[in-house]
Design a protein around this motif. Structure first.
Motif, PDB file in Angstrom:
ATOM      1  N   LEU A   9       0.836  -1.204   0.000  1.00 55.12           N
ATOM      2  CA  LEU A   9       0.000   0.000   0.000  1.00 55.12           C
ATOM      3  C   LEU A   9       0.863   1.244   0.000  1.00 55.12           C
ATOM      4  O   LEU A   9       1.946   1.275   0.573  1.00 55.12           O
ATOM      5  N   THR A  10       0.358   2.296  -0.663  1.00 58.84           N
ATOM      6  CA  THR A  10       0.899   3.637  -0.506  1.00 58.84           C
ATOM      7  C   THR A  10      -0.251   4.616  -0.415  1.00 58.84           C
ATOM      8  O   THR A  10      -1.322   4.390  -0.988  1.00 58.84           O
ATOM      9  N   TRP A  11      -0.042   5.711   0.310  1.00 62.40           N
ATOM     10  CA  TRP A  11      -1.144   6.648   0.544  1.00 62.40           C
ATOM     11  C   TRP A  11      -0.662   8.087   0.555  1.00 62.40           C
ATOM     12  O   TRP A  11       0.515   8.382   0.728  1.00 62.40           O
ATOM     13  N   CYS A  12      -1.627   8.997   0.339  1.00 60.35           N
ATOM     14  CA  CYS A  12      -1.333  10.423   0.316  1.00 60.35           C
ATOM     15  C   CYS A  12      -2.604  11.182   0.684  1.00 60.35           C
ATOM     16  O   CYS A  12      -3.697  10.831   0.229  1.00 60.35           O
ATOM     17  N   ALA A  13      -2.471  12.208   1.516  1.00 61.11           N
ATOM     18  CA  ALA A  13      -3.615  13.024   1.913  1.00 61.11           C
ATOM     19  C   ALA A  13      -3.875  14.103   0.871  1.00 61.11           C
ATOM     20  O   ALA A  13      -2.943  14.681   0.307  1.00 61.11           O
ATOM     21  N   GLU A  14      -5.162  14.366   0.626  1.00 60.70           N
ATOM     22  CA  GLU A  14      -5.568  15.407  -0.311  1.00 60.70           C
ATOM     23  C   GLU A  14      -6.320  16.513   0.426  1.00 60.70           C
ATOM     24  O   GLU A  14      -6.759  16.339   1.573  1.00 60.70           O
ATOM     25  N   ASP A  15      -6.506  17.653  -0.243  1.00 57.70           N
ATOM     26  CA  ASP A  15      -7.158  18.804   0.376  1.00 57.70           C
ATOM     27  C   ASP A  15      -8.646  18.580   0.616  1.00 57.70           C
ATOM     28  O   ASP A  15      -9.287  19.373   1.319  1.00 57.70           O
ATOM     29  N   ASP A  16      -9.227  17.537   0.032  1.00 57.96           N
ATOM     30  CA  ASP A  16     -10.656  17.282   0.212  1.00 57.96           C
ATOM     31  C   ASP A  16     -10.963  16.532   1.506  1.00 57.96           C
ATOM     32  O   ASP A  16     -12.108  16.154   1.751  1.00 57.96           O
ATOM     33  N   GLY A  17      -9.943  16.297   2.334  1.00 62.35           N
ATOM     34  CA  GLY A  17     -10.152  15.621   3.608  1.00 62.35           C
ATOM     35  C   GLY A  17     -10.004  14.118   3.562  1.00 62.35           C
ATOM     36  O   GLY A  17     -10.154  13.447   4.586  1.00 62.35           O
ATOM     37  N   TYR A  18      -9.695  13.589   2.380  1.00 67.61           N
ATOM     38  CA  TYR A  18      -9.529  12.144   2.239  1.00 67.61           C
ATOM     39  C   TYR A  18      -8.053  11.774   2.111  1.00 67.61           C
ATOM     40  O   TYR A  18      -7.229  12.566   1.615  1.00 67.61           O
ATOM     41  N   TYR A  70      -3.261   3.553  -3.075  1.00 68.77           N
ATOM     42  CA  TYR A  70      -3.140   2.500  -4.084  1.00 68.77           C
ATOM     43  C   TYR A  70      -2.618   1.246  -3.403  1.00 68.77           C
ATOM     44  O   TYR A  70      -1.731   1.318  -2.541  1.00 68.77           O
ATOM     45  N   THR A  71      -3.159   0.096  -3.790  1.00 71.63           N
ATOM     46  CA  THR A  71      -2.743  -1.160  -3.183  1.00 71.63           C
ATOM     47  C   THR A  71      -2.570  -2.243  -4.242  1.00 71.63           C
ATOM     48  O   THR A  71      -3.108  -2.160  -5.347  1.00 71.63           O
ATOM     49  N   THR A  72      -1.817  -3.269  -3.865  1.00 72.55           N
ATOM     50  CA  THR A  72      -1.647  -4.447  -4.698  1.00 72.55           C
ATOM     51  C   THR A  72      -1.214  -5.593  -3.792  1.00 72.55           C
ATOM     52  O   THR A  72      -1.126  -5.435  -2.574  1.00 72.55           O
ATOM     53  N   ARG A  84       4.405  -9.152  -6.325  1.00 67.66           N
ATOM     54  CA  ARG A  84       4.941  -8.498  -7.522  1.00 67.66           C
ATOM     55  C   ARG A  84       4.421  -9.146  -8.803  1.00 67.66           C
ATOM     56  O   ARG A  84       5.183  -9.382  -9.751  1.00 67.66           O
ATOM     57  N   ARG A  85       3.112  -9.380  -8.842  1.00 69.32           N
ATOM     58  CA  ARG A  85       2.540 -10.021 -10.027  1.00 69.32           C
ATOM     59  C   ARG A  85       1.202  -9.412 -10.423  1.00 69.32           C
ATOM     60  O   ARG A  85       0.587  -9.868 -11.389  1.00 69.32           O
ATOM     61  N   ASP A  86       0.731  -8.394  -9.702  1.00 74.13           N
ATOM     62  CA  ASP A  86      -0.631  -7.890  -9.898  1.00 74.13           C
ATOM     63  C   ASP A  86      -0.657  -6.403 -10.201  1.00 74.13           C
ATOM     64  O   ASP A  86       0.318  -5.680  -9.990  1.00 74.13           O
ATOM     65  N   GLY A  87      -1.848  -5.951 -10.668  1.00 71.63           N
ATOM     66  CA  GLY A  87      -2.094  -4.546 -10.911  1.00 71.63           C
ATOM     67  C   GLY A  87      -2.523  -3.825  -9.648  1.00 71.63           C
ATOM     68  O   GLY A  87      -2.411  -4.346  -8.534  1.00 71.63           O
ATOM     69  N   LEU A  88      -3.074  -2.609  -9.834  1.00 73.11           N
ATOM     70  CA  LEU A  88      -3.359  -1.725  -8.708  1.00 73.11           C
ATOM     71  C   LEU A  88      -4.849  -1.534  -8.482  1.00 73.11           C
ATOM     72  O   LEU A  88      -5.628  -1.408  -9.431  1.00 73.11           O
ATOM     73  N   LEU A  89      -5.223  -1.479  -7.205  1.00 66.93           N
ATOM     74  CA  LEU A  89      -6.531  -1.011  -6.775  1.00 66.93           C
ATOM     75  C   LEU A  89      -6.368   0.360  -6.130  1.00 66.93           C
ATOM     76  O   LEU A  89      -5.285   0.715  -5.657  1.00 66.93           O
ATOM     77  N   LEU A  90      -7.462   1.127  -6.104  1.00 67.51           N
ATOM     78  CA  LEU A  90      -7.465   2.456  -5.487  1.00 67.51           C
ATOM     79  C   LEU A  90      -8.565   2.519  -4.432  1.00 67.51           C
ATOM     80  O   LEU A  90      -9.657   1.963  -4.619  1.00 67.51           O
ATOM     81  N   HIS A  91      -8.286   3.215  -3.335  1.00 71.32           N
ATOM     82  CA  HIS A  91      -9.237   3.354  -2.236  1.00 71.32           C
ATOM     83  C   HIS A  91      -9.127   4.775  -1.675  1.00 71.32           C
ATOM     84  O   HIS A  91      -8.156   5.493  -1.926  1.00 71.32           O
ATOM     85  N   ARG A  92     -10.125   5.169  -0.893  1.00 68.51           N
ATOM     86  CA  ARG A  92     -10.013   6.409  -0.135  1.00 68.51           C
ATOM     87  C   ARG A  92     -10.685   6.231   1.215  1.00 68.51           C
ATOM     88  O   ARG A  92     -11.570   5.376   1.394  1.00 68.51           O
ATOM     89  N   VAL A  93     -10.263   7.074   2.182  1.00 67.98           N
ATOM     90  CA  VAL A  93     -10.816   7.027   3.523  1.00 67.98           C
ATOM     91  C   VAL A  93     -10.753   8.443   4.096  1.00 67.98           C
ATOM     92  O   VAL A  93      -9.773   9.170   3.853  1.00 67.98           O
TER      93      VAL A  93
END
Length: 339
Positions: free
Chosen positions: A165-174, A178-180, A184-193
């Protein structure tokens, strides 16, 4: 590739002996609330290489942000003592971690600072790449000590694509993540919290495609296929003072470290500008100042970087001899992403 050069080694003999670190890898960097740089490393040993006494993981080292340009210099370590980098948390003993969840190592994926608290996402493995569960740790003292938050997910969550997983905060409060998988064999999913609910697993929403449209809360859908390894989502300043969002990653399928320029947290990764920063190669073909590194992985942006002076922590492990097993600092010019 853009202009690339090696600043120097960051760990190993002559660099981290003072903290009981001979061999280690990773080195995921963020800024603590007090302004220091905090770097989180993986499997760590007293001696140079892999194996031997003093194993622990993860561990933390501190650095002065003024040293980024010339190469990070370690000023202290996390844990109970300043001169020996200690394991941040003990192996699980609470009843929620069942016997079949026994682990052999806990590895860091990414660290983030929100207000006066730091959060560290880790993967508990029973054998490298066999993730039993993931969890979030927290530090309220600038990365010195860490505790479990109670936020955890089974290793099978989203078919195993919620491990790395890697994460970053945005100005919208979320916070966007991105996760996988860790294989080392798969693509990426995206999430927010919502940032204030980062330790509430029920508050995490995947980005997915359903009913002929993309949306939050839909079943998670790959944002891009591939064979992704370590991930790092960060913002860096560029021309005109504008902030640019970079997703830097180990592309295991092509044996290289790439970065993509994202125009939004949920950017179309198929069309995002992309460039190679470092290319993997055979040991006899290395040229670190030419951007060729044998058995490379990682690729973590150092705070204080800019788009034209992008500093990265890159790992290297000679799995045949177990040395080198270290982290290094490189700099690159990523302005070619602007076209």
């Amino acid at each position: 590739m853009g202009g690339i050069s090696k600043i120097g080694d960051l760990t190993g003999p002559g660099f981290t002996d003072a903290f009981g670190i001979g061999g280690t890898d990773l080195g995921i960097v963020t800024t603590a609330p007090d302004g220091r740089l905090v770097a989180v490393f993986g499997d760590t040993f007293d001696r140079a290489g892999v194996g031997g006494p003093g194993w622990r993981s993860p561990v933390v080292l501190f650095a002065d942000p003024a040293d980024v340009g010339s190469g990070l210099r370690w000023t202290g370590s996390g844990g109970d003592t300043e001169d020996y980098a200690c394991r941040l948390v003990s192996k699980p003993r609470t009843k929620i971690f069942k016997p079949h969840h026994r682990v052999t190592t806990i590895l860091p994926a990414d660290v983030i600072t929100l207000g006066d608290t730091m959060y560290l996402y880790v993967m508990a493995n029973k054998g490298l790449g066999n993730v039993r569960y993931t969890e979030i740790l927290a530090s309220h003292d600038n990365g010195v000590s860490w505790e479990r938050t109670g936020a955890w997910w089974p290793g099978t969550h989203y078919d195993g694509l919620f491990q790395q997983l890697t994460w970053c905060a945005e100005d919208d409060g979320y916070v966007y993540a991105y996760t996988t998988g860790f294989q080392r064999r798969d693509g990426l999913l995206l999430h927010r919290v919502p940032a204030e609910r980062i330790t509430d697993p029920d508050a995490w929403a995947p980005w997915g495609f359903a009913g002929e449209r993309w949306g939050w809360g839909n079943p998670p859908t790959l944002t891009i296929p591939g064979a992704f390894g370590e991930l790092n989502l960060r913002k860096v300043p560029g021309p005109g003072g504008r902030e640019y969002r970079l997703l830097t990653f180990f592309d295991a399928g092509n044996y290289r470290i790439d970065t993509m320029l994202l125009d939004a947290p949920n950017a179309d990764l198929h069309h995002a500008p992309r460039m190679t920063l470092l290319q993997g190669c055979a040991w006899h073909d290395e040229d670190h100042d030419g951007g060729r590194v044998a058995q490379l992985y990682g690729g973590y942006v150092v705070p204080g970087s800019t788009l034209d002076d992008l500093h990265l922590v890159v790992s290297q492990w000679n799995t045949a001899t177990n040395w080198p097993y270290r982290s290094m600092q490189f700099r690159a010019d990523a302005t070619p992403l602007l076209g």
